[in-house]
Motif scaffolding. Structure first.
Motif, PDB file in Angstrom:
ATOM      1  N   ILE A   1     -17.288  -1.632  48.678  1.00  0.00           N
ATOM      2  CA  ILE A   1     -17.215  -2.783  47.848  1.00  0.00           C
ATOM      3  C   ILE A   1     -18.212  -3.474  46.884  1.00  0.00           C
ATOM      4  CG2 ILE A   1     -15.645  -4.024  49.835  1.00  0.00           C
ATOM      5  CD1 ILE A   1     -18.056  -4.956  51.157  1.00  0.00           C
ATOM      6  N   ASP A   2     -19.359  -2.597  47.016  1.00  0.00           N
ATOM      7  CA  ASP A   2     -20.302  -2.946  45.881  1.00  0.00           C
ATOM      8  C   ASP A   2     -19.841  -2.402  44.680  1.00  0.00           C
ATOM      9  OD1 ASP A   2     -22.905  -4.251  45.469  1.00  0.00           O
ATOM     10  OD2 ASP A   2     -23.367  -2.242  44.701  1.00  0.00           O
ATOM     11  N   ARG A   3     -19.058  -1.250  44.758  1.00  0.00           N
ATOM     12  CA  ARG A   3     -18.496  -0.580  43.458  1.00  0.00           C
ATOM     13  C   ARG A   3     -17.670  -1.466  42.944  1.00  0.00           C
ATOM     14  NH1 ARG A   3     -21.478   3.071  40.826  1.00  0.00           N
ATOM     15  NH2 ARG A   3     -19.322   4.107  40.036  1.00  0.00           N
ATOM     16  N   VAL A   4     -16.844  -2.114  43.865  1.00  0.00           N
ATOM     17  CA  VAL A   4     -15.768  -3.111  43.252  1.00  0.00           C
ATOM     18  C   VAL A   4     -16.306  -4.473  42.496  1.00  0.00           C
ATOM     19  CG1 VAL A   4     -13.548  -4.052  43.743  1.00  0.00           C
ATOM     20  CG2 VAL A   4     -13.961  -2.040  44.756  1.00  0.00           C
ATOM     21  N   ASN A   5     -17.107  -5.014  43.300  1.00  0.00           N
ATOM     22  CA  ASN A   5     -17.718  -6.140  43.241  1.00  0.00           C
ATOM     23  C   ASN A   5     -19.231  -6.227  43.278  1.00  0.00           C
ATOM     24  OD1 ASN A   5     -18.154  -8.811  42.291  1.00  0.00           O
ATOM     25  ND2 ASN A   5     -16.594  -9.662  43.828  1.00  0.00           N
ATOM     26  N   SER A   6     -20.064  -5.786  42.361  1.00  0.00           N
ATOM     27  CA  SER A   6     -21.551  -5.749  42.399  1.00  0.00           C
ATOM     28  C   SER A   6     -22.086  -7.164  42.660  1.00  0.00           C
ATOM     29  CB  SER A   6     -22.188  -4.915  41.700  1.00  0.00           C
ATOM     30  OG  SER A   6     -21.812  -5.535  40.283  1.00  0.00           O
ATOM     31  N   ALA A   7     -21.255  -7.972  41.935  1.00  0.00           N
ATOM     32  CA  ALA A   7     -21.938  -9.469  41.896  1.00  0.00           C
ATOM     33  C   ALA A   7     -22.053 -10.069  43.296  1.00  0.00           C
ATOM     34  CB  ALA A   7     -21.112 -10.430  41.165  1.00  0.00           C
ATOM     35  N   MET A   8     -21.493  -9.665  44.058  1.00  0.00           N
ATOM     36  CA  MET A   8     -21.627 -10.067  45.583  1.00  0.00           C
ATOM     37  C   MET A   8     -22.681  -9.725  46.377  1.00  0.00           C
ATOM     38  SD  MET A   8     -19.187 -12.422  46.689  1.00  0.00           S
ATOM     39  CE  MET A   8     -18.984 -12.169  48.278  1.00  0.00           C
ATOM     40  N   ALA A   9     -23.431  -8.741  45.617  1.00  0.00           N
ATOM     41  CA  ALA A   9     -24.770  -8.200  46.378  1.00  0.00           C
ATOM     42  C   ALA A   9     -24.469  -7.819  47.697  1.00  0.00           C
ATOM     43  CB  ALA A   9     -25.831  -9.267  45.968  1.00  0.00           C
ATOM     44  N   PHE A  10     -23.652  -6.841  47.744  1.00  0.00           N
ATOM     45  CA  PHE A  10     -23.361  -6.557  49.130  1.00  0.00           C
ATOM     46  C   PHE A  10     -24.484  -5.421  49.716  1.00  0.00           C
ATOM     47  CE2 PHE A  10     -19.117  -7.623  48.710  1.00  0.00           C
ATOM     48  CZ  PHE A  10     -18.797  -8.472  49.653  1.00  0.00           C
ATOM     49  N   ILE A  11     -25.275  -4.772  48.661  1.00  0.00           N
ATOM     50  CA  ILE A  11     -26.120  -3.734  49.055  1.00  0.00           C
ATOM     51  C   ILE A  11     -27.595  -4.437  48.808  1.00  0.00           C
ATOM     52  CG2 ILE A  11     -27.136  -1.678  48.272  1.00  0.00           C
ATOM     53  CD1 ILE A  11     -24.559  -0.466  48.498  1.00  0.00           C
ATOM     54  N   GLU A  12     -27.728  -5.210  47.670  1.00  0.00           N
ATOM     55  CA  GLU A  12     -28.971  -5.555  47.388  1.00  0.00           C
ATOM     56  C   GLU A  12     -29.003  -7.052  48.096  1.00  0.00           C
ATOM     57  OE1 GLU A  12     -29.824  -5.555  43.301  1.00  0.00           O
ATOM     58  OE2 GLU A  12     -28.992  -3.605  43.178  1.00  0.00           O
ATOM     59  N   ASN A  13     -29.171  -7.054  49.066  1.00  0.00           N
ATOM     60  CA  ASN A  13     -29.611  -8.623  50.025  1.00  0.00           C
ATOM     61  C   ASN A  13     -30.505  -7.951  51.267  1.00  0.00           C
ATOM     62  OD1 ASN A  13     -27.984  -8.484  52.550  1.00  0.00           O
ATOM     63  ND2 ASN A  13     -26.342  -7.833  51.062  1.00  0.00           N
ATOM     64  N   ASP A  14     -31.086  -9.062  51.854  1.00  0.00           N
ATOM     65  CA  ASP A  14     -32.214  -8.762  52.958  1.00  0.00           C
ATOM     66  C   ASP A  14     -31.406  -8.048  54.327  1.00  0.00           C
ATOM     67  OD1 ASP A  14     -34.191  -9.684  51.013  1.00  0.00           O
ATOM     68  OD2 ASP A  14     -34.146 -11.631  52.132  1.00  0.00           O
ATOM     69  N   ILE A  15     -30.192  -8.413  54.263  1.00  0.00           N
ATOM     70  CA  ILE A  15     -29.848  -8.078  55.525  1.00  0.00           C
ATOM     71  C   ILE A  15     -29.410  -6.702  55.492  1.00  0.00           C
ATOM     72  CG2 ILE A  15     -27.627  -8.371  57.102  1.00  0.00           C
ATOM     73  CD1 ILE A  15     -27.276 -11.165  55.793  1.00  0.00           C
ATOM     74  N   THR A  16     -28.957  -6.367  54.633  1.00  0.00           N
ATOM     75  CA  THR A  16     -28.592  -4.861  54.277  1.00  0.00           C
ATOM     76  C   THR A  16     -29.877  -3.908  54.261  1.00  0.00           C
ATOM     77  OG1 THR A  16     -26.987  -5.644  52.755  1.00  0.00           O
ATOM     78  CG2 THR A  16     -26.978  -3.369  52.839  1.00  0.00           C
ATOM     79  N   LYS A  17     -30.821  -4.540  53.640  1.00  0.00           N
ATOM     80  CA  LYS A  17     -32.281  -3.511  53.630  1.00  0.00           C
ATOM     81  C   LYS A  17     -32.663  -3.640  55.195  1.00  0.00           C
ATOM     82  CE  LYS A  17     -33.390  -5.030  48.955  1.00  0.00           C
ATOM     83  NZ  LYS A  17     -33.965  -6.046  48.245  1.00  0.00           N
ATOM     84  N   TRP A  18     -32.564  -4.527  55.965  1.00  0.00           N
ATOM     85  CA  TRP A  18     -33.063  -4.323  57.257  1.00  0.00           C
ATOM     86  C   TRP A  18     -32.255  -3.478  58.097  1.00  0.00           C
ATOM     87  CZ3 TRP A  18     -37.522  -5.608  59.197  1.00  0.00           C
ATOM     88  CH2 TRP A  18     -38.537  -6.387  58.504  1.00  0.00           C
ATOM     89  N   LEU A  19     -30.818  -3.642  57.786  1.00  0.00           N
ATOM     90  CA  LEU A  19     -29.944  -2.696  58.473  1.00  0.00           C
ATOM     91  C   LEU A  19     -30.324  -1.182  58.263  1.00  0.00           C
ATOM     92  CD1 LEU A  19     -26.277  -4.330  58.109  1.00  0.00           C
ATOM     93  CD2 LEU A  19     -27.650  -3.963  60.253  1.00  0.00           C
ATOM     94  N   LEU A  20     -30.562  -0.973  56.823  1.00  0.00           N
ATOM     95  CA  LEU A  20     -31.061   0.302  56.271  1.00  0.00           C
ATOM     96  C   LEU A  20     -32.292   0.839  57.081  1.00  0.00           C
ATOM     97  CD1 LEU A  20     -30.489   2.561  54.282  1.00  0.00           C
ATOM     98  CD2 LEU A  20     -32.200   1.480  52.862  1.00  0.00           C
ATOM     99  N   LEU A  21     -33.134  -0.076  57.454  1.00  0.00           N
ATOM    100  CA  LEU A  21     -34.263   0.295  58.074  1.00  0.00           C
ATOM    101  C   LEU A  21     -34.010   0.703  59.642  1.00  0.00           C
ATOM    102  CD1 LEU A  21     -37.547   0.426  58.527  1.00  0.00           C
ATOM    103  CD2 LEU A  21     -37.334  -1.961  59.247  1.00  0.00           C
ATOM    104  N   VAL A  22     -33.226  -0.008  60.395  1.00  0.00           N
ATOM    105  CA  VAL A  22     -32.625   0.058  61.471  1.00  0.00           C
ATOM    106  C   VAL A  22     -31.997   1.399  61.503  1.00  0.00           C
ATOM    107  CG1 VAL A  22     -30.989  -0.481  63.387  1.00  0.00           C
ATOM    108  CG2 VAL A  22     -32.223  -2.184  62.086  1.00  0.00           C
ATOM    109  N   LEU A  23     -31.167   1.682  60.502  1.00  0.00           N
ATOM    110  CA  LEU A  23     -30.373   3.183  60.368  1.00  0.00           C
ATOM    111  C   LEU A  23     -31.252   4.209  60.241  1.00  0.00           C
ATOM    112  CD1 LEU A  23     -27.883   4.811  59.923  1.00  0.00           C
ATOM    113  CD2 LEU A  23     -27.619   4.246  57.596  1.00  0.00           C
ATOM    114  N   CYS A  24     -32.314   4.183  59.411  1.00  0.00           N
ATOM    115  CA  CYS A  24     -33.336   5.078  59.310  1.00  0.00           C
ATOM    116  C   CYS A  24     -34.145   5.308  60.873  1.00  0.00           C
ATOM    117  CB  CYS A  24     -34.476   4.701  58.248  1.00  0.00           C
ATOM    118  SG  CYS A  24     -33.789   4.553  56.642  1.00  0.00           S
ATOM    119  N   LEU A  25     -34.613   4.282  61.287  1.00  0.00           N
ATOM    120  CA  LEU A  25     -34.967   4.440  62.607  1.00  0.00           C
ATOM    121  C   LEU A  25     -34.382   5.378  63.699  1.00  0.00           C
ATOM    122  CD1 LEU A  25     -37.058   0.982  62.894  1.00  0.00           C
ATOM    123  CD2 LEU A  25     -37.760   3.324  62.464  1.00  0.00           C
TER     124      LEU A  25
END
Lengths: 378, 81
Positions: B23-47
């Motif tokens: 969905i970020d490829r379709v509409n990057s303006a919604m910042a589905f990847i570049e937001n705080d929640i997704t960054k924390w989820l990324l950390l959880v995924l890494c752990l």
């Protein structure tokens, strides 16, 4: 005494049972994935999160002071010069609500000892009364189905409908820059708060309104509304649209935009969605800084000259109108004669509101948004 | 319990990221990847991925050790005969 065996928790018991069939595992994971996405959506763009304004405010008066010129005037002409220096448009009602102060333009105290003295001459920034005298009435308000003419505002709405495409162009002349104002959902700067453009337009007594850049679905970029800078986050990768107090409008690629420069030049509205639709020479573009490609409903703000703007809304995603690609919208804005044009949020958000109801056919059921651009009659 | 749950959590979070990417490829303006929640989820995924990987390595080493011990036992039994 028989020792009672401690019972394991439910989840532990389930996991220790014989392995479940694969389709059960897949179904469980899919359900949990859906739950995760819904929870994400809830926190990402549903629950309101209030933000603090940066607190920088630009006013028309401060810009007048900054632009005033130091000129040497002989003592004999001091009195007329002082009169000329204080000529400025009267602050209209509601100016305080738009972030402006009603302070008078700066004047100087005469210095009797100096043979010559300097005075500030001010220009009527954001006042276009003399620019289009024939566009405004002497006080009466003339309203038809597709036009509105008063002493401060002149709007003509054109509905273009042809097979497979419908779009709406509102040609707008304003006498005073504060007639073009922006409104937040529920009058609050916040992520997640939303309101229909119809409701926002009604609340401020607007004549015509379009949706804004939907700043509330992002945390980065710039947000300036009615002279107040609310968000200043330079991480943005999107084009920036700036409307100044003097009525001019500029569009920038993110790399070329300098917020401090824009504030110094007297920015009163900054949008950060884009892309810009016309280049520096006012020519149509073919490449855009946007991923929202394809035929879609669109909303755009066009600029001809200070005091003369247009709102454009394109219907899309329906049988009657498929929508427009950005290059087609760019061509349209160029054909209309705009020298600058900026794309606002589109898709289901695209809406043009006149007199309390939407003029266009919003795709889907429409979408409530976080901000609107409204023309008000002072 | 952790060993059984972690792979599923990894699958779910990874699938969420696939959706975000789409969905970020379709509409990057919604910042589905570049937001705080997704960054924390990324950390959880890494752990989760790190823990998963460590558990897999530990299991693998255990299995290998057992296999060698069994082979050694068999070899000893062979020489005793």
């Amino acid at each position: 005494m028989k020792k009672r065996k401690k019972r394991r928790p439910w989840l532990s018991r389930q996991l220790r049972r014989r392995p479940r069939p694969v389709w059960v595992l897949i179904l469980c994971d899919a359900l949990l994935l859906g739950l995760g996405l819904v929870t994400f959506a809830l926190f990402h763009h549903v629950l309101p999160r209030h933000e603090q304004s940066v607190g920088i405010v630009t006013t028309r008066e401060s810009l007048m002071a900054a632009r005033s010129q130091q000129v040497d005037v002989p003592r004999a002409t001091d009195a007329p010069a002082m009169e000329a220096a204080t000529i400025a448009p009267a602050a209209p009602e509601g100016a305080a609500g738009s972030g402006e102060t009603a302070e008078p333009a700066p004047t100087e105290t005469p210095d009797p000892d100096a043979p010559k003295r300097s005075v500030h001459t001010t220009e009527n920034i954001g006042w276009f009364g003399n620019r289009f005298p024939d566009k405004f009435t002497d006080g009466e308000v003339i309203i038809t189905d597709d036009s509105y003419k008063s002493s401060h505002v002149n709007i003509t709405l054109q509905r273009h409908k042809k097979p497979g495409l419908a779009f709406y162009v509102a040609d707008i002349y304003i006498k005073d820059i504060i007639s073009l104002k922006t409104v937040f959902a529920e009058d609050t700067f916040s992520r997640g708060l939303r309101e229909s453009v119809v409701s926002m337009n009604k609340r401020v007594g607007g004549i015509i309104a379009i949706n804004g850049d939907f700043y509330g679905c992002r945390a980065d970029g710039f947000v300036m509304r009615n002279g107040e800078l609310y968000r200043k986050d330079t991480r943005t990768k999107r084009d920036v649209g700036v409307l100044y107090w003097d009525g001019t409008m500029e569009t920038f690629s993110p790399s070329k935009f300098d917020i401090d420069d824009a504030i110094a030049k007297g920015a009163c509205q900054i949008w950060n969605f884009g892309p810009r639709l016309l280049d520096e020479n006012g020519e149509a573009m073919t490449k855009f800084n946007s991923d929202v490609w394809g035929l879609n409903p669109r909303t755009a703000l066009g600029y001809y000259e200070p005091g003369h703007y247009c709102f454009v809304v394109v219907d899309g995603r329906t049988d009657k109108s498929k929508g427009m690609e950005l290059k087609d919208l760019s061509k349209l804005m160029h054909t209309l004669g705009c020298v600058r044009a900026y794309n606002m949020d589109g898709g289901n958000t695209s809406v043009m509101v006149v007199g309390g109801k939407a003029v266009n056919n919003q795709s889907g059921k429409g979408r409530i948004t976080s901000d609107a651009i409204v023309i008000v009659d002072n | 319990m952790l060993r059984k749950l972690l792979p599923h959590l990894a699958i779910i979070l990874s699938c969420m990221y696939v959706v975000f990417f789409g969905i970020d490829r379709v509409n990057s303006a919604m910042a589905f990847i570049e937001n705080d929640i997704t960054k924390w989820l990324l950390l959880v995924l890494c752990l989760i991925s790190i823990t998963n990987a460590v558990l897999v390595i530990v299991d693998d080493r255990k299995r290998e050790r057992r296999r060698r011990a069994r082979a050694k036992k068999r070899a000893h039994a062979g020489t005793a005969r």
